[in-house]
Write a protein that holds these residues in place. Structure first.
Motif, mmCIF file in Angstrom:
data_model
loop_
_atom_site.group_PDB
_atom_site.id
_atom_site.type_symbol
_atom_site.label_atom_id
_atom_site.label_comp_id
_atom_site.label_asym_id
_atom_site.label_seq_id
_atom_site.Cartn_x
_atom_site.Cartn_y
_atom_site.Cartn_z
ATOM 1 N N HIS A 226 -5.203 -1.600 12.283
ATOM 2 C CA HIS A 226 -5.821 -2.098 11.051
ATOM 3 C C HIS A 226 -5.080 -1.564 9.830
ATOM 4 N N SER A 227 -4.363 -2.446 9.160
ATOM 5 C CA SER A 227 -3.535 -2.022 8.030
ATOM 6 C C SER A 227 -4.359 -1.547 6.847
ATOM 7 N N VAL A 228 -5.552 -2.106 6.643
ATOM 8 C CA VAL A 228 -6.375 -1.684 5.513
ATOM 9 C C VAL A 228 -6.763 -0.223 5.649
ATOM 10 N N GLU A 229 -7.154 0.187 6.858
ATOM 11 C CA GLU A 229 -7.520 1.586 7.061
ATOM 12 C C GLU A 229 -6.301 2.499 6.886
ATOM 13 N N LEU A 230 -5.126 2.016 7.303
ATOM 14 C CA LEU A 230 -3.908 2.806 7.121
ATOM 15 C C LEU A 230 -3.612 3.028 5.642
ATOM 16 N N THR A 231 -3.598 1.958 4.865
ATOM 17 C CA THR A 231 -3.263 2.093 3.446
ATOM 18 C C THR A 231 -4.333 2.875 2.687
#
Length: 579
Positions: free
Chosen positions: A506-511
């Motif tokens: 999940h890219s949102v959680e990463l960023t």
């Protein structure tokens, strides 16, 4: 951080139909769901503006925003039809971070059905609402002998926008028809937009005679404050020094001041007597320069602080042979990104909103050239590359440059290089009356080889206008990277480490996790040196780049049930959230 969204439109298409006059537009704002399991949320609707194809809505929408967590808003513009079905006038989406990072904190987009929609983001200050009831008496008629004026009132907040003190309209009442002694309904006004939490801040009250043309006639005005209004005063209204009537505050009280209240009455459907008015030149409320010590990240970016980004990539041998599938630098011919590519694209896509030229230096470390291990070398043929695609090209070019992937893993040289570049950028910006801050993104597959040397360099560079985000990819044991949190100078932490595998789906959680500390780090750097935010950058509509129509529309179906707006279909953008 809480921000406020305001909207205005220009040259909308009239959808009222032949011989039915001009459309009465209002806007519905919906926060799109971006994660599986979440649902879209209607934030509310603006007031209806009668007979106006360039509406300037005063309603604002508070939104919670964090750097690294995209917030996408779907805006639907609708023509209110009293006797029949409402008619869509156009829709589009805006990402809050992109608006905040734009000059003037404003983005504009063409609508497929015609016209342009503008979305402005401003800092939200203060909390709670003002409940206000007022009436006027013996107003001077501006309509002549055969009819009476149609009065409404407008509240404006005072701002210091860099060019001096100005008044921005933040609320308009309903219109009272043919009445020189109007008694308006109780109105609810967000204190964050009216006075930014300062109950002694000047407020301008104007009474207008409503005109269908939008050229409303001033009937009287007076200045006040929230504290004065709560004492229920009586004012003499004046125009050019001449008395034109009396204004009486019959009730004024604040609610929810200690904690931010829910958006009130945001979904009411206006009645015939409850139509707000607008028109004229659109406003863009922008926060004034805050007092020393109270500045936030939003204040600095609103004042034009430029965020510069540097990228550093690990080319040590522990990444594996890039020609073999499954290794960390392997390039898939099927289009699937490796972990380095995923981290670069997801993080830079967020930060690029705050970098106006989107030119990035790309460094490599851990590779051997001419028999010497290089701990900081240029990737690609140019010192700076253009955009995210340019970063990806520079990254790919390294594997055609004759390198030998080597060891050890050393961050110190890229950190020192970025710190020097950050100091130089801020010095150059300061010479031009501007501000600059730099973010170094390091992506590596292993822990640093010399913890003590790295900790020492971080301490030395903590005085630079620099934040460092380190993303660890692969299956290495990153536990030793805990030293980043343990060894930071107490006055300013500049580094954040995130393990990619914890957020690989999940890219949102990463960023969100990677960038969450940057706003505070930036603010602490400038505040510790007594550097206050610059006055907010103000842009007129003709100075804002208008983006083309969206190719992909949000499937969002709205229904109106018992004076509430209900989402009956669509409202998701999961494809933007995942790698």
């Amino acid at each position: 951080m809480k921000v406020e969204i305001s909207l205005h439109a220009s040259k909308l298409t009239n959808v009222a139909g032949a011989f039915k006059g001009t459309s009465d537009p209002y806007a519905v704002v919906t926060e799109i769901a971006t994660t599986p399991g979440s649902a879209p949320k209607v934030l509310g609707k603006t007031e209806v503006i009668k007979n106006n194809l360039s509406p300037n809505w005063t309603k604002v929408f508070p939104v919670e925003y964090e750097l690294g967590q995209p917030v996408t808003l779907a805006i639907s513009i609708i023509d209110e039809v009293r006797k029949g079905d409402n008619i869509p006038m156009g829709s589009t989406t805006f990402e809050v971070g992109e608006c905040l990072g734009a000059r003037g904190n404003t983005k504009a987009r063409k609508l497929k059905q015609g016209g342009t929609l503008f979305c402005h983001v401003a800092k939200s200050q203060g909390s709670g609402v003002l409940k206000l009831n007022m009436k006027a008496s013996h107003l001077k008629n501006t309509e002549g002998f055969f009819s009476k004026s149609d009065p409404f009132y407008e509240l404006s907040s005072q701002w210091n926008s860099g060019g001096g003190l100005t008044w921005d309209a933040v609320h308009r009442s309903e219109v009272i028809r043919n009445n020189l002694n109007p008694d308006w309904k109780t109105n609810t006004i967000e204190l964050s937009s009216l006075c930014q939490g300062d109950f002694d801040k000047p407020i301008l009250i104007k009474i207008f005679d409503h005109e269908k043309s939008g050229n409303h006639v001033l009937m009287g005005e007076v200045e006040s404050t929230v504290n004065q209004l709560q004492s229920r005063p009586t004012y003499k209204l004046k125009v050019k020094g001449h008395e034109t009537g009396t204004l009486v505050v019959t009730h004024a009280s604040t609610e929810g001041v200690e904690q931010v209240t829910e958006q009130l009455e945001s979904t009411n459907i206006s009645s015939e007597e409850d139509v707000a008015v607008g028109g004229g030149e659109p406003y863009a409320s922008s926060p004034q320069v805050p007092p020393r010590g109270s500045a936030t990240f939003v204040d600095y970016v609103s004042g034009g602080c430029e965020l510069n980004v540097c990228v550093a990539i690990d080319f040590t041998g522990s990444n594996g042979d890039p020609r073999k599938p499954g290794t960390l630098h392997h390039f898939s011919h099927g289009g699937e990104k490796n972990d380095y590519e995923k981290a670069i694209t997801s993080i830079l896509n967020i930060l690029s909103s705050y970098d106006s030229d989107q030119k990035y230096p790309v460094y490599g470390f851990g590779a051997k050239y001419d028999g010497i291990v290089r701990h900081c070398f240029q990737c690609g043929s140019e010192p700076e590359v253009q955009g995210v695609d340019g970063v990806m090209d520079a990254y790919h070019q390294v594997f055609r440059s004759g390198l030998i992937m080597s060891a050890p893993t050393v961050f110190t040289e890229v950190i020192q290089t970025a710190a020097a570049k950050a100091a130089s950028a801020q010095e150059a910006a300061n010479a031009q009356g501007q501000q600059a801050y730099t973010i170094l993104l390091i992506i590596s597959d292993g822990a640093v080889s010399d913890v003590n040397a790295t900790a020492q360099v971080l301490a030395e560079c903590s005085q630079a206008p620099l934040s460092i985000v380190i993303v660890g990819v692969g299956q290495a044991d990153f536990s030793s990277m805990q030293f980043l949190d343990d060894s930071q100078p107490p006055e300013r932490d500049i580094a954040q480490f995130v393990e990619f595998n914890n957020y690989s789906n999940h890219s949102v959680e990463l960023t969100k996790e990677t960038l969450k500390e940057i706003p505070d780090q930036l603010t602490r750097y400038f505040q510790s040196r007594g550097i206050q935010p610059l006055p907010p950058v103000s842009k007129g509509d003709d100075e804002i780049m208008i983006e083309p129509e969206e190719d992909e529309e949000i499937d969002l179906s709205l229904d109106f049930v018992d004076e509430e707006i209900v989402i009956v279909g669509g409202g998701t953008q999961y494809h933007r959230s995942n790698f």
